[in-house]
Design an enzyme around this catalytic site. Sequence first.
Site, mmCIF file in Angstrom:
data_model
loop_
_atom_site.group_PDB
_atom_site.id
_atom_site.type_symbol
_atom_site.label_atom_id
_atom_site.label_comp_id
_atom_site.label_asym_id
_atom_site.label_seq_id
_atom_site.Cartn_x
_atom_site.Cartn_y
_atom_site.Cartn_z
ATOM 1 C CB SER A 1 -0.916 0.005 1.235
ATOM 2 O OG SER A 1 -1.733 -1.137 1.219
ATOM 3 C CD GLU B 1 -1.564 -4.967 -1.228
ATOM 4 O OE1 GLU B 1 -1.716 -5.104 -0.007
ATOM 5 O OE2 GLU B 1 -1.185 -5.897 -1.958
ATOM 6 C CB SER C 1 -4.503 1.585 5.421
ATOM 7 O OG SER C 1 -4.583 0.442 6.253
ATOM 8 N N GLY C 2 -5.626 -0.865 3.142
ATOM 9 C CA GLY C 2 -6.767 -1.750 2.855
ATOM 10 C C GLY C 2 -7.551 -2.065 4.115
ATOM 11 C CB SER C 3 -6.493 -3.587 7.281
ATOM 12 O OG SER C 3 -5.362 -2.780 7.592
ATOM 13 N N GLY C 4 -7.234 -0.441 7.024
ATOM 14 C CA GLY C 4 -7.497 0.754 7.840
ATOM 15 C C GLY C 4 -7.013 0.584 9.274
ATOM 16 C CD GLU C 5 -8.632 -1.564 12.464
ATOM 17 O OE1 GLU C 5 -7.905 -1.247 13.434
ATOM 18 O OE2 GLU C 5 -9.845 -1.320 12.419
ATOM 19 C CB THR C 6 -1.432 -0.937 8.788
ATOM 20 O OG1 THR C 6 -2.021 -1.917 7.933
ATOM 21 C CG2 THR C 6 0.058 -1.182 8.875
#
Length: 200
Positions: free
Chosen positions: A51, A167, A90-95
């Site tokens: 990302s 991504e 951020s795909g997860s929004g949590e990294t």
Amino acid sequence: MTECENVQDMIRLMASKLEEMADSLSDKEVKQFIDEILGARSIYVMGAGRSGLVAKSFAMRLMHLGLKSYVIGETITPAMKDGDTVVAFSGSGETKTIAELCETAKALNGRICLVTSKKDSRIGKIANSTVVIESHRDQVDDESAEYEIRQMMGDHKSFAPLGTLFETGSMVFADSIISAVMEIIECEESDLKCRHANIE
Ligand SMILES: O=C([C@H](O)CO)[C@H](O)[C@H](O)COP(=O)(O)O
């Protein structure tokens, strides 16, 4: 099936996923994102892993457009000022690292624009605007919800591992934003070419 046919299948499958992603994009979210980019004094991009690579390639094109863009974490990135814009991928929004950097930027009064698959995430909760890139990879094994996707994948269980759908999707999204902005500000490819690195 030959190796080449297998690869061609994967490319076609990705193309169909990109079409679904395009169909599911929200008009409102895209408009907000473009408004943030065009209204920004400076744009700071960030992302981790792949990302982060998408974020860097987006920053490069923003620079080619003549906008002030920086990559967070690079040696020569200057201080962020009140009201500057941050674009986080951020795909997860949590990294964790990216979430913490977004929180720091928010505390400095930065505007956070998130490109993600999870609106309801740690970064999503503090973002000023969010663009959702649909990627169903996480649910591929969920029997009830993702039957169609599993049907489509058929023998291709190896298709788009981990965050690949996000991504690739966010890379194509970012490039499409650049094209849309080129049209809005009436900028041509030759204008971008003038700003392209000439020592490489
Ligand atoms: O590099 C990545 C990994 O290989 C998944 O394909 C991710 O981009 C990285 O882990 C960051 O994750 P997100 O913040 O959820 O995008």
